[in-house]
Design a protein around this motif. Structure first.
Motif, PDB file in Angstrom:
ATOM      1  N   THR A   1     -17.059  -7.216   1.277  1.00  0.00           N
ATOM      2  CA  THR A   1     -17.372  -6.230   0.240  1.00  0.00           C
ATOM      3  C   THR A   1     -18.455  -6.752  -0.690  1.00  0.00           C
ATOM      4  O   THR A   1     -19.420  -6.041  -1.013  1.00  0.00           O
ATOM      5  N   LEU A   2     -18.326  -8.001  -1.104  1.00  0.00           N
ATOM      6  CA  LEU A   2     -19.286  -8.588  -2.037  1.00  0.00           C
ATOM      7  C   LEU A   2     -20.558  -9.019  -1.334  1.00  0.00           C
ATOM      8  O   LEU A   2     -21.671  -8.769  -1.822  1.00  0.00           O
TER       9      LEU A   2
ATOM     10  N   ALA B   1      -9.962   3.081  -7.695  1.00  0.00           N
ATOM     11  CA  ALA B   1     -10.017   1.630  -7.892  1.00  0.00           C
ATOM     12  C   ALA B   1      -8.620   1.026  -7.946  1.00  0.00           C
ATOM     13  O   ALA B   1      -8.361  -0.027  -7.341  1.00  0.00           O
ATOM     14  N   LEU B   2      -7.704   1.679  -8.657  1.00  0.00           N
ATOM     15  CA  LEU B   2      -6.364   1.125  -8.823  1.00  0.00           C
ATOM     16  C   LEU B   2      -5.594   1.060  -7.513  1.00  0.00           C
ATOM     17  O   LEU B   2      -4.755   0.161  -7.325  1.00  0.00           O
ATOM     18  N   ALA B   3      -5.863   1.974  -6.584  1.00  0.00           N
ATOM     19  CA  ALA B   3      -5.185   1.923  -5.288  1.00  0.00           C
ATOM     20  C   ALA B   3      -5.465   0.599  -4.587  1.00  0.00           C
ATOM     21  O   ALA B   3      -4.565  -0.012  -3.987  1.00  0.00           O
ATOM     22  N   ARG B   4      -6.699   0.124  -4.686  1.00  0.00           N
ATOM     23  CA  ARG B   4      -7.049  -1.161  -4.061  1.00  0.00           C
ATOM     24  C   ARG B   4      -6.579  -2.331  -4.922  1.00  0.00           C
ATOM     25  O   ARG B   4      -6.168  -3.370  -4.415  1.00  0.00           O
ATOM     26  N   VAL B   5      -6.647  -2.164  -6.236  1.00  0.00           N
ATOM     27  CA  VAL B   5      -6.194  -3.215  -7.146  1.00  0.00           C
ATOM     28  C   VAL B   5      -4.736  -3.579  -6.880  1.00  0.00           C
ATOM     29  O   VAL B   5      -4.390  -4.760  -6.737  1.00  0.00           O
ATOM     30  N   TRP B   6      -3.869  -2.579  -6.789  1.00  0.00           N
ATOM     31  CA  TRP B   6      -2.446  -2.865  -6.620  1.00  0.00           C
ATOM     32  C   TRP B   6      -2.147  -3.518  -5.272  1.00  0.00           C
ATOM     33  O   TRP B   6      -1.255  -4.377  -5.176  1.00  0.00           O
TER      34      TRP B   6
ATOM     35  N   GLY C   1     -10.019  -8.859   2.997  1.00  0.00           N
ATOM     36  CA  GLY C   1     -10.290  -7.700   2.152  1.00  0.00           C
ATOM     37  C   GLY C   1      -9.979  -6.391   2.836  1.00  0.00           C
ATOM     38  O   GLY C   1     -10.474  -6.137   3.937  1.00  0.00           O
ATOM     39  N   LEU C   2      -9.157  -5.587   2.200  1.00  0.00           N
ATOM     40  CA  LEU C   2      -8.811  -4.285   2.741  1.00  0.00           C
ATOM     41  C   LEU C   2     -10.008  -3.339   2.681  1.00  0.00           C
ATOM     42  O   LEU C   2     -10.906  -3.521   1.837  1.00  0.00           O
ATOM     43  N   PRO C   3     -10.054  -2.334   3.521  1.00  0.00           N
ATOM     44  CA  PRO C   3     -11.196  -1.408   3.513  1.00  0.00           C
ATOM     45  C   PRO C   3     -11.353  -0.720   2.166  1.00  0.00           C
ATOM     46  O   PRO C   3     -10.380  -0.462   1.460  1.00  0.00           O
ATOM     47  N   LEU C   4     -12.581  -0.406   1.823  1.00  0.00           N
ATOM     48  CA  LEU C   4     -12.842   0.324   0.584  1.00  0.00           C
ATOM     49  C   LEU C   4     -12.447   1.790   0.744  1.00  0.00           C
ATOM     50  O   LEU C   4     -12.482   2.336   1.832  1.00  0.00           O
TER      51      LEU C   4
END
Length: 392
Positions: free
Chosen positions: A54-55, A334-339, A389-392
């Motif tokens: 991702t980065l 954003a929060l879905a990936r954060v958690w 890293g999970l998919p965006l």
């Protein structure tokens, strides 16, 4: 008071703010970054160095990946150690992806060096930064610089100013909710110009506590050990720390451990923290201003990159076409990936550390989980999927 206008005001000149600024400037959007510290201070922060795709993809998109390509170390696996047991998580084989070891300091340096050519304005050493009217469509910042008071009007403000910055604090308490877990230990880290003891990272669970062998390059190593949260760093001269690392990492790693003088030594507390929502009016939060993860899963900088990806896409759509769908959905997205990243970091922290109140039953659960991981490709695949890293 000096007064000016921009489209986006970004609070915080660390990697999150710099990434967001570059992505917006790439699309011709006016941006000003306001940073309370000096450039040298920002570069002096020693942070993580395991980068998800991702980065690295963002840096490639920005054309700021020349040094990353030349100096970054691709990694397709890592180890979990428990006593003499070494469990290899072959990330490349299990997911078809890799991570890259490249220090956060170097990412920040590359983004800083490219700012002038992209027309990205950064105001360093801005004092008394304050946010105003964020609930309206005409928010603004005030700050002091060289004895002069400044006002910066914007359509949106993006808070990329970390856990202690003013952005999150500007949101009324009634408008948000905090979730937090503070761990009863910290990480004592040492940075030294010595070759790493292994070409891949080793996460170790030892009776004395957790240890991590990592690196910043082929000639610079970063090691950590778990210590009580109130530990006195003066009780850990270099020799004692190297001895403890050799013990906790196990005999195989110890045989290849090269000792050296510490360039930097510090103790970092561990916490899990999430603030919801990540938007209030015309203010958006990204990175550590909205969430903190234990460093065990190497997710802090990478989560900031996913926040910035979502936020830049939403803001670009808004300024191109007036479409507010993206900014309206930013926080939930954003929060879905954060958690999910919080879950992985909490899970790995719980598995690999010795807690003060750990019972014999808790310890056997750790051993059973590690035994299961060692013999289950599916379990290893789940860890690998989260690690890269999970998919965006």
């Amino acid at each position: 008071m000096s007064r000016r206008r921009t489209q986006i005001a970004i609070v915080g000149g660390g990697p999150a703010g710099l990434l967001l600024g570059h992505l917006l400037r790439l699309e011709g959007i006016d941006v000003v970054i306001v940073e309370r510290a000096s450039a040298d201070y920002v570069l002096g922060r020693i942070r993580a160095g395991v980068l998800e795709a991702t980065l690295t993809d963002l840096l490639h998109r920005l054309g700021i990946d020349q040094r990353l390509k030349a100096e970054g170390l691709p990694h397709d696996g890592f180890y979990l150690a428990d006593g003499e047991k070494l469990i290899h998580i072959h990330v490349g084989e299990l997911t078809g992806k890799t991570v890259t070891v490249y220090g956060q300091t170097e990412v920040t340096r590359d983004l800083m060096d490219a700012a002038e050519d992209r027309g990205l304005e950064i105001v360093y050493e801005a004092g008394d930064v304050a946010l105003h009217d964020i609930e309206t469509e005409a928010p603004y910042l005030t700050y002091s610089k060289d004895g002069v008071e400044h006002r910066l009007d914007a359509r949106f403000i993006c808070g990329c100013d970390g856990f202690h910055g003013p952005s999150r604090k500007a949101i009324p308490e009634s408008a948000g909710r905090t979730y937090e877990k503070v761990y009863p230990f910290g990480w004592l880290g040492i940075l030294a110009d010595v070759p790493p003891c292994h070409h891949e990272l080793i996460y170790a669970n030892h009776p004395n506590g957790f240890a991590l062998a990592s690196m910043r390059s082929a000639s610079r190593s970063r090691y950590y050990i778990q210590v009580p949260v109130d530990e006195d760093i003066n009780q850990w001269p270099d020799d004692r720390l190297w001895d403890e690392l050799a013990l906790r990492l196990g005999p195989e790693a110890a045989r290849h451990l090269t000792r050296g003088t510490a360039i930097e030594k510090s103790i970092a507390p561990l916490r899990s923290f999430v603030f919801e929502p990540m938007r209030y009016g015309s203010l958006f939060l990204a990175g550590d201003s909205a969430h903190i993860v234990p460093p065990t899963g190497a997710k802090g900088l990478n989560l900031a990159a996913s926040d910035v990806t979502y936020l830049s896409d939403a803001l670009i759509r808004y300024f191109r076409s007036g479409d507010g769908t993206g900014i309206g959905g930013y926080s939930d997205r954003a929060l879905a990936r954060v958690w999910k990243s919080e879950r992985f970091s909490w899970q790995l922290t719980t598995l690999m550390h010795r807690f003060p109140a750990t019972s014999p039953f808790d310890r056997r659960m750790q051993q059973a989980e590690l035994d299961y991981i060692a013999g289950s490709r599916s379990a290893q695949a789940a860890i690998a999927e989260n690690y890269v890293g999970l998919p965006l």
